[in-house]
Design an enzyme around this catalytic site. Structure first.
Site: not given
Ligand SMILES: *Cc1c(COP(=O)(O)O)cnc(C)c1O
Length: 417
Positions: A46, A174, A251
């Site tokens: 993204k 995250h 990530e």
């Protein structure tokens, strides 16, 4: 040549454009695997979904964090194997869960009971990763308001998963995008360990830790990637010892692309206004010149990062001003008719002219991926380049990956010195 109106003649075709130095992406990858040797990067698509970037990272052996059916289709079409993909969106539409099942993508995140019910009915082979909340108070973009299960509900979720016969293989978190506190990782890794313990009590076979994104994207960020590594590595060694046979992934998004992209915009219009100053008695005591510059890319294009509060790109003048040039208070505006399409204000600039170029570095994260063609202004084209030295690094890495049996067909980008 400038005529008396200051307009540069004969250079009308001056569309904005981006240059992406793919060598930077390669260097970031080499740094990542060197500095966090136990962690395998799964690039967050993204952040910048340029095909060339995704293809390059696939060739370098990275995995991918996808959040939707189109993102999964996109990376699979490039040749990425389902095992190299984590569907890292805790709240998914049922039809998209079914699509993941059909396309072989098994790793998916969740943070709530409803998601487990959906998955138990739509994806019998799913390998679920429980996303936990983090302390993201020191991050630019906080994600825990929207995603993550707090530690006190994890027990219940893990029990539910067992009852529904849904396999849970790990924990993810995250710390928030643009994280300014590496200690957030240490805390979350410790929290993940306690969830591993809980899950094992319920009989889940836990074998994946996903430490998410949030790493800095530029070298001039407050805290360097090295400093994150210096916190993450010992925390991993403490809570997930080398022999624990737990796979560790991350990530990173911003980390890979922010500093790889630069933008050139051109001044297309200009307006001078006189600002009236008043003294303490309210009387007018002078005026000063204020200049509005309109350029051919704005917050609906590559500066969309401003809209999402991700970053404030810094202006670099193409022509260095001489120290004797007068300086004026100036503002920069995008090309659309929306008054919120402002790139910067209160700039102290020498006089600039229509046709002049302005440059912005560090414009690769949440910029091209979030731009649109509002008002008919198309996002600028991207020109990809890489130095010979980096291209050789890519070949070496590919050879290594080929030996490991994970080679993918090369695509040669335009090579620059
Ligand atoms: C956005 C996002 C990322 C990437 O974050 P960065 O701050 O760009 O590194 C990684 N994982 C998930 C689940 C995300 O939503």
């Amino acid at each position: 040549m400038k005529d008396c109106s200051g307009i540069t003649r004969g250079k009308e075709e001056r569309d904005a454009f981006l240059v992406a130095d793919l060598g930077v992406v390669v260097k970031k990858h080499l740094d990542f695997i060197k500095l966090m040797p136990r962690v395998k990067p799964f690039y967050a698509v993204k952040c910048n979904n340029s095909r060339v970037v995704v293809k390059l990272l696939a060739d370098l052996g990275a995995g991918f964090d996808c959040a939707s059916k189109p993102e999964i289709e996109f990376v699979q079409e490039i040749g990425v194997k389902p095992e190299q993909i984590i569907y890292a969106n805790p709240c998914k539409q049922i039809s998209q869960i079914r699509f993941a099942a059909k396309s072989g993508v098994q790793m998916m995140t969740f943070d709530n009971e409803e998601e487990l019910v959906k998955v138990s009915q739509s994806h019998p082979n799913a390998k679920m990763v429980l996303r936990i909340t983090t302390d993201d108070s020191k991050s630019t973009i906080c994600l825990s308001v929207k995603f993550g299960a707090s530690l006190n509900v994890c027990r219940h979720l893990l029990e539910m998963a067992m009852k529904l016969n849904v396999e849970v293989i790990g924990v993810s978190f995250h710390v928030g995008s643009g994280c300014n506190d590496p200690k957030a990782f240490a805390q979350s890794i410790a929290d993940a360990r306690s969830v591993f313990e809980m899950a094992s009590e319920f009989g889940h076979n836990m074998r994946l830790l996903d430490i998410g994104g949030g790493f800095p994207g530029t070298d001039n960020s407050e805290i360097k990637f090295e400093e994150f590594a210096a916190v993450v590595n010992p925390a991993l060694d403490m809570h997930f010892t080398q022999d624990s046979s737990v796979d560790i992934i991350a990530e990173p998004g911003r980390y890979y692309v922010e500093s790889a992209f630069s933008l050139a915009v051109n001044i297309i219009a200009k307006k001078e206004v006189q600002l009236v100053h008043s003294g303490s008695d309210g009387e007018e005591n002078g005026t000063s010149k204020n200049v509005l510059y309109y350029v051919n890319d704005g917050i609906y294009g590559s500066f969309s990062c401003i809209l999402y509060k991700h970053a404030h790109p810094k202006l670099v003048l193409h022509k260095k001003p001489s120290p004797t040039q007068p300086i004026y208070s100036s503002s920069l505006w995008g090309p659309t008719c929306d008054s919120s399409d402002q790139i910067a204000e209160h700039l102290r600039l020498p006089e600039l002219y229509i046709g002049d170029w302005l440059l912005f570095d560090n414009i690769g994260a949440y910029t091209v991926a979030t731009s649109c063609s509002f008002n008919g202004f198309l996002p600028p084209p991207i020109h990809f380049a890489m130095s010979h030295q980096r291209w050789e690094d890519v070949q070496l890495l590919r050879t290594g990956i080929a030996k490991a049996g994970k080679w993918m067909a090369p695509s040669k980008p335009h090579v620059l010195d």
